[in-house]
Write an enzyme that holds these catalytic residues in place. Structure first.
Site, short mmCIF file in Angstrom:
data_model
loop_
_atom_site.label_atom_id
_atom_site.label_comp_id
_atom_site.label_asym_id
_atom_site.label_seq_id
_atom_site.Cartn_x
_atom_site.Cartn_y
_atom_site.Cartn_z
N GLU A 22 1.39 3.77 2.98
CA GLU A 22 1.93 3.31 4.26
C GLU A 22 3.45 3.38 4.23
O GLU A 22 4.16 2.37 4.24
CB GLU A 22 1.42 1.89 4.53
CG GLU A 22 -0.09 1.85 4.69
CD GLU A 22 -0.66 0.45 4.60
OE1 GLU A 22 0.13 -0.52 4.61
OE2 GLU A 22 -1.89 0.31 4.50
N GLU A 70 1.83 -4.44 11.51
CA GLU A 70 1.27 -3.10 11.35
C GLU A 70 2.00 -2.11 12.23
O GLU A 70 2.16 -2.34 13.43
CB GLU A 70 -0.21 -3.10 11.73
CG GLU A 70 -1.07 -4.05 10.92
CD GLU A 70 -1.55 -3.45 9.62
OE1 GLU A 70 -1.17 -2.28 9.35
OE2 GLU A 70 -2.28 -4.12 8.87
N HIS A 81 0.86 -1.18 0.00
CA HIS A 81 0.00 0.00 0.00
C HIS A 81 0.90 1.24 0.00
O HIS A 81 1.61 1.49 0.97
CB HIS A 81 -0.91 0.01 1.23
CG HIS A 81 -1.91 -1.10 1.23
ND1 HIS A 81 -2.30 -1.76 2.39
CD2 HIS A 81 -2.59 -1.68 0.22
CE1 HIS A 81 -3.18 -2.69 2.08
NE2 HIS A 81 -3.37 -2.67 0.77
N HIS A 108 3.22 -3.42 7.05
CA HIS A 108 2.15 -2.48 6.72
C HIS A 108 2.19 -1.30 7.69
O HIS A 108 2.94 -1.29 8.66
CB HIS A 108 0.78 -3.17 6.81
CG HIS A 108 0.43 -4.01 5.63
ND1 HIS A 108 -0.44 -3.62 4.65
CD2 HIS A 108 0.86 -5.25 5.28
CE1 HIS A 108 -0.55 -4.57 3.74
NE2 HIS A 108 0.23 -5.58 4.10
#
Length: 1145
Positions: free
Chosen positions: A902, A1079, A899, A996
């Protein structure tokens, strides 16, 4: 109660209630003879046993039932212990009571039981209400209501009790609306209200039940057709101190009914919008002590429901509703007690603008992973155990997978021609010093007053050998190798500066704000061009004269581009303030400013970066380089706490937005930047900011000046998509000091953001960088994130109508006049920066110790290379045993940046790569333990073009892992192919981790996959499942070693919506048990060492290093050969790991 009531004609006429309520063949599991005994030993046991006996033997003894139920009622009313005991786990008290209610026909017994149930579901007993629902209580109560209504007239006491009970039970039963409609209870309740408008005691619980009925949209429409809206407007009215409770309930019911567009149109057609406003103003005027805020809020909720449709908004504006509500909200004293009320006022006014039709405000978010801490939607959790069980399936023939053999030369390399004896380190290149200072190519710069003790040595300046040696370059042009471009020529028709190259006055040196790669023939090229092949470019130089001489001239061009075929054009002078000229410009970035990760190489090289940018292909053919990307970033040597927002800021900002609609003549409404029209004239006024985003990873589409110092900013959607507006990266110049500039990014899509919880945007000041402080810092005050009045089209909202955009607003006061500043959503990390870092790592590693290989996995849709990196330790020698040990090391597969928005994932990956390539002993042990396969950027095209989530295909690549297309999703297709090849040759990775970033949670955490934990979050039984818990080992290690990592935020639940993500597919199809998504927060931490601080690149890189050390600990804990090692060795190892990963603030 009279004894002559039909319920008491005679005991001998007793019939089971099952016939009375139409249940000839009851099927409930608590039927007579099947009810287990209450386990608790208390006084109520005997009473329940008597009821149970009556039910089991169908005894015709109404008096006994009356007596027993009255005793139970007395106990439940007087003792909380009894209420808990009857609904405790394992108790069948509820079943006995419901069974009696179902079988009795005695009036007093029925009343007693209804009162017992009311006591059990009293306030604060949500769990007990759920128990009643789960035992089938809703159906019995509804059927009882239907049958009692057949009496003429219905008994009022029973109706009050039944509706009071249903009003409490209904919200806990998700099927309540459907059950009520099927049973025919809707019209029964409505008719009772119609026939008893003056009977407040009866209609109050009936209205409460109507409100619950109306939460079902089908029920709301049905009730509306039968006149419920008109009926409620007969109940509500102007201010009165009487019947305020009834007024409140009626308004709540009306607001629920008007959420139906059909009912909202009916209200508009009958002129009820004007009536609601009149009632609101009357209550507002008379309620000076704010004792009836809930009633006023109920009126506003009804208006808000009406304005959800276009017809309602028009009616609202026609009666001057906008101004009425705004004025009333401004005249009232602001108090935190009434915060919810004022939010409702603001919401009503926001809704009243020209949005599309909508029926609900719910927003379906599809963030990286789970957005709630430990609360899951059961509907999204995978409950099919056959789908949950990993099934290793290659999915492609092995013959096809052989193409990936070329990416694993380490499995066949014999190292016969390699010198594996010497351990002498390869000398580093002369321009790269370990932990050395960043060279600032400037002169005449100022020292930071906030950090007077920090010094950065500056390169010695050499006078420029030009006749205009008293002037500075506007910007430098770089030329690709082209024989037709041996010299740079001034273009006479381009004397005017580009928007990105405004000449600054004496406050700042503007020569390094960016490097132009723009072809002079492409100056007017539209951003909407979709060409993906980079054209040969020439340097566009602007000539600008200045009448002020500058004595401190730097040879920036000569130093930075020595040996390059670059010529400088006419130079523009720009000097510092006279007050700042004699301030020292020497600032050091040694131990205080740089992370203390051992052997970290200084990987930034501006010259190399420019060369890489030239070969980077973008859709709009970017022609410039942003200064932060060219010069680089180092973490600031100070802490950046999470921002505390003063109370009332959001309301103030929303009110200012509302004023635009009420007073449109006060708005400037002038476009000052338009990426779709590059030739759009830039305002010449000196007090108007200039904007730019035409550089790699930049994202800013349009800027509109609203007020003198306020600007609305519109972001680009992802290419080939019409949504995903979140990432921003743009430049601002032409500012003045001492002025608070407000920036509103008005087309964001997520329903909430960490900007509401202390996160600040990032800013990079060129003036500060030239003064020896080249870092991104958190800035901004009065930061809010809220829904605005701009609507999204149904296409942009995924087919849903009426979705609104959201605004990020922040205020910045700049420190330097005419500075050039860059703003970003998070720390930018471009594709070109990655390629530069990889080249520097490859050129500086020791090949006798480190096996480093960089390959191209594939080309992206735009023609950019997607790199794959292999890192491990070289074998001790080329002997057979050492070669075998080398080849048999387990694989670790890492990936990041699927992504583009990010960017924190790339900084974590940078920390991982630098740690793996470092010279300390723990890193060497790690390399000797594993072979690392790393794809550091899975979505290069998205990163280059400033996307937030998608690739050039307009798709989220992390939702394509199940069936990737080789043409549309080449990076995912081939990354999965690598894993499939490893599975085919029986070399499954020990760990797979996809890095991420998370936009709505704090800390760093992991998502993994577990069958048992997934089943545990559903009603399905999981006690018989046997599962290896080793998937928890690595997160647990990180929670003990990484300060930013939070174990409590980790989740191992597999959801249906995530079945095509990398984590789930690699676990389910490839068979990797330790398959994770890691994350990292965009905001900061709320626990541990960094609690209360916003996260920076230092902490992110540290997390990457800590992840590596965690893998080393994982090996120690899982290797069967090392189970019996003394615990002291693990303690020593832990200390070594801690010291090697130490990062100070």
């Amino acid at each position: 109660m009279k004894r002559g009531h039909r319920f008491h004609v005679t005991v001998r006429m007793f019939k089971p209630l099952s016939k009375w309520v139409g249940l000839e063949n009851p099927t409930h599991h608590w039927q007579a003879g099947n009810i287990p005994r209450v386990t608790n030993n208390s006084r109520i046991v005997s009473l329940l046993a008597q009821l149970e006996k009556i039910n089991a033997e169908c005894l015709v003894d109404a008096d006994t039932a009356r007596y027993v139920t009255s005793k139970i009622l007395h106990l439940t009313q007087s003792q909380e212990k009894i209420r808990k005991e009857m609904t405790a786990k394992g108790s069948t008290g509820i079943e006995v009571i419901l069974s009696t209610l179902e079988n009795t026909r005695d009036f007093q017994t029925t009343v007693n039981i209804l009162n017992i149930l009311l006591e059990l579901v009293s306030v604060g007993s949500s769990r007990r209400t759920s128990v009643l629902v789960s035992r089938g209580g809703t159906q019995i109560l509804l059927q009882l209501l239907v049958n009692v209504s057949k009496e003429s007239p219905p008994n009022e006491d029973l109706m009050v009790l039944l509706h009071s009970l249903l009003a409490k039970v209904g919200p806990k039963d998700r099927k309540f609306g459907v059950k009520a409609r099927i049973s025919g209870a809707l019209n029964i309740t409505l008719n009772i209200v119609k026939q008893n408008l003056q009977n407040q005691r009866l209609i109050l619980p009936c209205l409460q039940v109507l409100r619950v009925y109306s939460t079902n949209s089908v029920n709301a429409v049905s009730l509306g057709k039968n006149g419920v809206v008109e009926l409620i407007f007969k109940i509500i009215g102007p201010f009165s101190k009487r019947n305020t409770g009834l007024m409140k309930v009626a308004l709540d019911t009306l607001a629920a009914l008007l959420k139906s567009k059909t009912n909202a149109r009916r209200a508009v057609d009958r002129g009820y919008v004007q009536m609601l406003l009149t009632i609101y103003v009357d209550w507002h005027r008379h309620d000076s002590r704010h004792r009836h805020m809930l009633i006023r809020k109920g009126i506003l909720q009804s208006i808000k429901s009406v304005t959800n449709i276009k017809l309602g908004r028009k009616a609202f504006l026609d009666v001057n509703g906008m101004k009425i509500l705004y004025n009333t909200s401004q005249k009232t004293y602001i108090c935190p007690t009434y915060r919810a009320f004022y939010i409702t006022v603001d919401d009503v006014v926001d809704e009243s603008d020209d949005n599309d039709d909508t029926e609900t405000e719910s927003e379906i978010e599809n963030d990286n992973e789970d957005d709630s801490d430990q609360h899951f939607k059961n509907d999204d959790i995978e409950t099919d155990i056959n789908k949950l069980k990993p099934k290793q399936e290659l999915g492609r023939p092995f013959e096809d997978l052989k193409m990936y053999e070329q990416f694993f030369p380490e499995l066949t390399e014999d190292f016969q021609e390699c010198d594996l004896v010497s351990t002498e380190l390869k000398p580093l290149s002369t321009n790269i010093t370990q932990g050395g200072p960043i060279v600032v190519p400037t002169a005449g710069v100022e020292q930071s007053p906030a950090n007077p003790g920090i010094e950065i040595p500056v390169k010695e300046s050499y006078p420029l050998q030009t006749e205009d040696s008293n002037k500075r370059p506007i910007f430098l042009g770089l030329v690709k190798n082209d024989n037709s471009m041996d010299t740079l020529q001034l273009q006479g028709d381009q004397m005017k500066l580009l928007p990105s190259c405004q000449c600054l006055n004496h406050e700042i040196i503007k020569d390094f704000d960016r490097i132009s790669l723009q072809n002079t023939s492409k100056n007017e090229q539209s951003y909407t061009s979709r060409a993906t092949t980079k054209k040969e470019c020439k340097t566009s130089l602007s000539e600008n004269t200045c009448n002020k001489s500058f004595q401190h001239v730097s040879s920036c061009g000569g130093v930075l581009f020595e040996g390059r075929s670059v010529q400088l054009g006419k130079l523009c002078c720009s000097g510092p303030d006279p007050e700042e000229e004699d301030i020292s410009c020497s600032v050091s970035v040694g131990e205080q400013a740089m992370p203390e990760v051992p052997d970290t190489l200084q990987l930034h090289d501006p010259e190399l970066y420019i060369e890489i940018v030239k070969n980077t292909k973008s859709v709009p053919e970017y022609s410039e380089v942003a200064y932060p990307d060219y010069f680089g970033h180092i973490p600031p040597p100070f802490k950046e706490p999470i921002l505390e927002r003063p109370y009332g800021v959001q309301r103030t900002k929303i009110n200012q937005d509302i004023e635009r609609l009420i007073h449109p003549n006060d708005i400037i409404d002038r476009v000052v930047y338009d990426l779709d029209n590059i030739s759009y004239p830039v305002p010449d006024e000196g007090d108007v900011l200039k904007f730019n985003s035409r550089f790699e990873s930049g994202n800013l589409r349009k800027v509109i000046q609203i007020r003198k110092n306020e600007y609305d900013l519109i972001l680009n959607s992802d290419i080939n998509s019409n949504h995903y507006h979140q990432w921003f990266y743009f430049e601002v110049s032409g500012m003045r000091t001492g002025i608070a500039y407000r920036f509103n990014i008005i087309n964001c899509e997520k329903t909430n953001s960490q900007f509401n919880y202390g996160m600040q945007p990032l800013m990079y000041s060129v003036q500060e960088a030239l003064s020896g402080r080249p870092w991104w810092i958190r800035v901004g005050t009065d930061i809010c994130y809220y829904k605005n009045h701009f609507s999204r089209s149904s296409i942009a909202a995924g087919g849903q109508k009426g979705k609104s955009y959201y605004t990020i607003t922040f205020t910045v006061t700049f420190q330097h006049k005419d500075d050039v500043c860059y703003f970003a959503y998070h720390y930018p990390y471009t594709y070109s920066a990655l390629m530069m870092h990889l080249q520097k790592l490859e050129s500086t590693h020791n090949p006798q110790q480190i096996y480093f290989r960089q390959d191209t996995l594939c080309e992206t849709l735009s023609g950019n290379n997607c790199p794959i990196v292999t890192v491990t330790a070289m074998p001790e020698s080329n002997y057979y045993e050492h070669i075998c040990q080398f080849r048999n090391r387990p694989y670790i597969f890492l990936s990041a940046r699927v992504h583009p928005g990010e960017t924190n994932a790339s900084w974590v990956m940078k920390g991982t790569l630098e740690y793996l390539m470092s010279n300390n002993s723990t890193a060497q042990s790690l390399r000797e333990s594993y072979i690392f396969k790393i794809v550091p950027m899975l979505n290069p095209d998205g990163v280059i073009n400033g996307n937030h989530r998608c690739s050039l295909s307009g798709e989220d690549l992390n939702r394509q892992w199940q069936n990737p297309n080789a043409d549309l999703h080449p990076t995912i297709y081939h990354a999965k192919g690598l894993l499939q090849y490893l599975a085919a040759i029986k070399r499954l990775p020990l760990v797979f981790c996809d890095y991420h970033g998370h936009s709505r949670k704090k800390n760093v955490f992991m998502y993994g996959c577990s069958i048992k934990e997934t089943m545990w979050h559903t009603s399905a039984a999981s006690c018989d499942l046997v599962e290896d818990l080793s998937y928890r080992t690595l997160p647990k290690i990180l929670s003990q070693t990484a300060p930013a990592f939070c174990m409590s935020s980790c989740s191992f639940v597999v959801e249906k919506s995530k079945e095509s993500t990398a984590r789930v597919v690699v676990w389910r199809e490839i068979g990797v048990q330790r398959s994770y998504t890691m994350e990292s927060t965009l905001c900061g931490c709320d626990q541990g060492k960094y609690k209360g601080l916003q996260i920076g690149t230092r902490e992110l890189e540290e997390m990457g290093a800590k992840f590596c050390s965690g893998l080393l600990r994982l090996k120690r804990l899982t290797s069967p050969l090392e189970y019996n090692l003394p615990s002291t060795l693990f303690d020593i190892e832990n200390e070594l790991i801690e010291s090697s990963c130490k990062v100070t603030r």
